[in-house]
Design an enzyme around this catalytic site. Structure first.
Site, PDB file in Angstrom:
ATOM      1  N   ASN A   1       0.792  -1.129  -0.163  1.00  0.00           N
ATOM      2  CA  ASN A   1       0.071  -0.227   0.122  1.00  0.00           C
ATOM      3  C   ASN A   1       0.918   1.166   0.014  1.00  0.00           C
ATOM      4  O   ASN A   1       1.488   1.484   1.014  1.00  0.00           O
ATOM      5  CB  ASN A   1      -0.707   0.063   1.202  1.00  0.00           C
ATOM      6  CG  ASN A   1      -1.671   1.049   1.555  1.00  0.00           C
ATOM      7  OD1 ASN A   1      -1.655   2.203   0.428  1.00  0.00           O
ATOM      8  ND2 ASN A   1      -2.187   1.429   2.682  1.00  0.00           N
TER       9      ASN A   1
ATOM     10  N   LYS B   1       0.081   4.037  -0.246  1.00  0.00           N
ATOM     11  CA  LYS B   1      -0.315   5.548   0.360  1.00  0.00           C
ATOM     12  C   LYS B   1      -0.385   6.650  -0.512  1.00  0.00           C
ATOM     13  O   LYS B   1      -0.252   6.659  -1.758  1.00  0.00           O
ATOM     14  CB  LYS B   1       0.098   5.734   1.628  1.00  0.00           C
ATOM     15  CG  LYS B   1      -0.126   4.273   2.707  1.00  0.00           C
ATOM     16  CD  LYS B   1       0.143   4.521   4.156  1.00  0.00           C
ATOM     17  CE  LYS B   1      -0.178   3.358   4.757  1.00  0.00           C
ATOM     18  NZ  LYS B   1      -0.105   3.659   6.355  1.00  0.00           N
TER      19      LYS B   1
ATOM     20  N   HIS C   1      -9.614   1.229   4.531  1.00  0.00           N
ATOM     21  CA  HIS C   1      -8.208   1.609   5.350  1.00  0.00           C
ATOM     22  C   HIS C   1      -8.598   2.387   6.470  1.00  0.00           C
ATOM     23  O   HIS C   1      -9.281   3.380   6.485  1.00  0.00           O
ATOM     24  CB  HIS C   1      -7.234   1.944   4.624  1.00  0.00           C
ATOM     25  CG  HIS C   1      -5.960   1.977   4.885  1.00  0.00           C
ATOM     26  ND1 HIS C   1      -5.196   3.022   5.673  1.00  0.00           N
ATOM     27  CD2 HIS C   1      -5.104   0.884   4.851  1.00  0.00           C
ATOM     28  CE1 HIS C   1      -4.035   2.861   6.175  1.00  0.00           C
ATOM     29  NE2 HIS C   1      -3.842   1.444   5.793  1.00  0.00           N
TER      30      HIS C   1
ATOM     31  N   GLU D   1      -6.718   5.049   7.600  1.00  0.00           N
ATOM     32  CA  GLU D   1      -6.810   6.378   7.491  1.00  0.00           C
ATOM     33  C   GLU D   1      -7.832   6.852   6.657  1.00  0.00           C
ATOM     34  O   GLU D   1      -8.190   7.997   6.943  1.00  0.00           O
ATOM     35  CB  GLU D   1      -5.459   6.353   6.391  1.00  0.00           C
ATOM     36  CG  GLU D   1      -4.059   6.150   7.218  1.00  0.00           C
ATOM     37  CD  GLU D   1      -2.747   5.669   6.732  1.00  0.00           C
ATOM     38  OE1 GLU D   1      -2.868   5.613   5.320  1.00  0.00           O
ATOM     39  OE2 GLU D   1      -2.011   5.011   7.631  1.00  0.00           O
TER      40      GLU D   1
ATOM     41  N   GLU E   1      -5.762  -4.842  10.373  1.00  0.00           N
ATOM     42  CA  GLU E   1      -4.894  -3.783  10.746  1.00  0.00           C
ATOM     43  C   GLU E   1      -5.074  -3.410  11.926  1.00  0.00           C
ATOM     44  O   GLU E   1      -5.967  -2.296  12.128  1.00  0.00           O
ATOM     45  CB  GLU E   1      -4.613  -3.000   9.623  1.00  0.00           C
ATOM     46  CG  GLU E   1      -4.338  -3.467   7.995  1.00  0.00           C
ATOM     47  CD  GLU E   1      -3.859  -2.334   7.316  1.00  0.00           C
ATOM     48  OE1 GLU E   1      -2.657  -2.828   6.817  1.00  0.00           O
ATOM     49  OE2 GLU E   1      -4.402  -1.235   7.064  1.00  0.00           O
TER      50      GLU E   1
ATOM     51  N   GLY F   1       2.193   1.926  10.778  1.00  0.00           N
ATOM     52  CA  GLY F   1       3.209   3.116  10.672  1.00  0.00           C
ATOM     53  C   GLY F   1       3.949   3.339  11.911  1.00  0.00           C
ATOM     54  O   GLY F   1       4.833   4.423  11.772  1.00  0.00           O
TER      55      GLY F   1
ATOM     56  N   SER G   1       3.198  -2.383  10.143  1.00  0.00           N
ATOM     57  CA  SER G   1       4.317  -2.332  10.588  1.00  0.00           C
ATOM     58  C   SER G   1       4.985  -3.864  10.192  1.00  0.00           C
ATOM     59  O   SER G   1       6.130  -4.211  10.926  1.00  0.00           O
ATOM     60  CB  SER G   1       4.837  -2.103  12.106  1.00  0.00           C
ATOM     61  OG  SER G   1       4.267  -0.747  12.369  1.00  0.00           O
TER      62      SER G   1
HETATM   63  P1  PGA Z   1       2.630   0.168   7.480  1.00  0.00           P
HETATM   64  O1  PGA Z   1       1.302   0.458   7.058  1.00  0.00           O
HETATM   65  O2  PGA Z   1       3.360  -1.065   7.055  1.00  0.00           O
HETATM   66  O3  PGA Z   1       3.570   1.181   7.445  1.00  0.00           O
HETATM   67  O4  PGA Z   1       2.474   0.056   9.032  1.00  0.00           O
HETATM   68  C1  PGA Z   1       0.222  -0.637   6.779  1.00  0.00           C
HETATM   69  C2  PGA Z   1      -0.951   0.010   6.194  1.00  0.00           C
HETATM   70  O5  PGA Z   1      -1.301   1.076   6.388  1.00  0.00           O
HETATM   71  O6  PGA Z   1      -1.592  -0.768   5.185  1.00  0.00           O
END
Ligand code: PGA
Length: 234
Positions: free
Chosen positions: A7, A9, A85, A87, A154, A160, A196
Site C-alpha cells: 500500500n 498510500k 483502510h 486512514e 490492521e 506506521g 509495521s
Molecule cells: P505500515 O502500514 O506497514 O507502514 O505500518 C500498513 C498499512 O497502513 O496498510
C-alpha cells in the site's frame, strides 16, 4: 502460497512504479503480489504484479467532485481495491456502512476488495478489540458476495508506528475473523495482517495460523525492502 500486498498510500511516482514493476518482474515466487498505488499511477501491472487502488467512491457516477468510481479504477487496470483502510476511516469518515457500499461497488466492477478492519488504541485499551473486529467484518462486507474478497486485519494503533501486536494477539484476531467469515458463508476468504510488517518479521507473522498474507505500507515503497518480504515465505 501467500498474498503480499503493498500500500503506497500518498507516495511514489509513475517512474518509481515502472522501476518497481521491473524489479519485481523476475522475483522468483509463487506468492500473489499486489501493489495498491495512488489513482494517477493505476496501470495494468505485469505478469508478476497486480495493481490495486487504495479507495473508491461508494457512488457509481455523478456530481461527486474529486471522487473516483470503481468503474474508473477498473478501466485504468486495477484488479484490487483497498476499502476501509484506517486512514480513510480516520480522515474521511468512512464507517462500516460506507465501506460496505464501497466493497459492493468494487465487486460489481469485477475487482477484488481488500476490506480492512481493526481497532484503535482507545478501543484496545477499553477491551473492545474483539467486538470491533467482529462488527467490522460483519458490517463492512456486503451480504451477497459471490466472487472473491480479501480481508485485512490492521490494528490501527500499530500502523506506521513500528509496533506490532504479539503473535498471540494476531492469532486471536485472525481466528475470530476466520470464524466470523465462515459464519457469513465466506469460509476460505484470505485474511491478511497489516501494520509495521517488514522483512525482519514477515515470515514469523505469516507462520501464524489463519494469516494468509500481509498488507505492507512503508516497507512496500522500495524494492530493497519489499522483495525480502515477498521472498520470506513460499
Ligand atoms: P505500515 O502500514 O506497514 O507502514 O505500518 C500498513 C498499512 O497502513 O496498510
Amino acid at each position: 502460497m501467500k498474498i503480499i500486498a503493498g500500500n503506497w498510500k500518498m507516495n511514489g511516482s509513475r517512474a518509481g512504479l515502472e522501476n518497481m514493476l521491473c524489479d519485481l518482474e523476475n522475483v522468483d515466487t509463487d506468492n500473489t503480489v499486489i501493489l495498491c498505488v495512488p489513482y494517477t499511477m493505476l496501470c495494468a501491472g505485469n505478469a508478476r504484479v497486480a495493481i490495486g487502488a487504495q479507495d473508491v467512491s461508494q457512488h457509481t457516477h455523478g456530481a461527486y467532485t474529486g471522487s473516483v468510481s470503481a468503474q474508473m479504477v477498473a478501466d485504468a487496470g486495477a484488479k484490487y481495491v483497498i476499502v476501509g483502510h484506517s486512514e480513510c476511516r480516520q480522515y474521511n469518515g468512512d464507517t462500516n456502512s460506507i465501506v460496505c457500499q464501497k466493497a459492493a461497488q468494487v465487486l460489481a466492477n469485477g475487482m477484488i476488495p481488500i476490506v480492512c478492519v481493526g481497532e484503535t488504541m482507545d478501543e484496545k485499551q477499553a477491551g473492545k478489540t474483539m467486538a470491533v473486529i467482529e462488527s467490522g467484518v460483519r458490517e463492512s462486507i456486503p451480504s451477497d458476495v459471490s466472487t472473491p474478497i480479501i480481508v485485512a486485519y490492521e490494528p490501527r494503533w500499530a500502523i506506521g508506528a513500528g509496533l506490532t501486536p504479539t503473535a498471540d494477539e494476531i492469532a486471536c484476531a485472525h481466528a475470530l475473523i476466520a470464524k466470523t467469515l465462515a459464519d457469513m458463508g465466506l469460509a476460505g476468504t484470505p485474511v491478511l495482517y497489516g501494520a509495521s510488517v517488514k522483512g525482519a518479521n514477515a515470515a514469523e507473522i505469516m507462520s501464524i495460523s489463519n494469516v494468509d498474507g500481509v498488507l505492507v505500507g512503508g516497507a512496500s515503497l522500495k524494492s530493497d525492502d519489499f522483495i525480502p518480504i515477498i521472498t520470506s515465505v513460499k
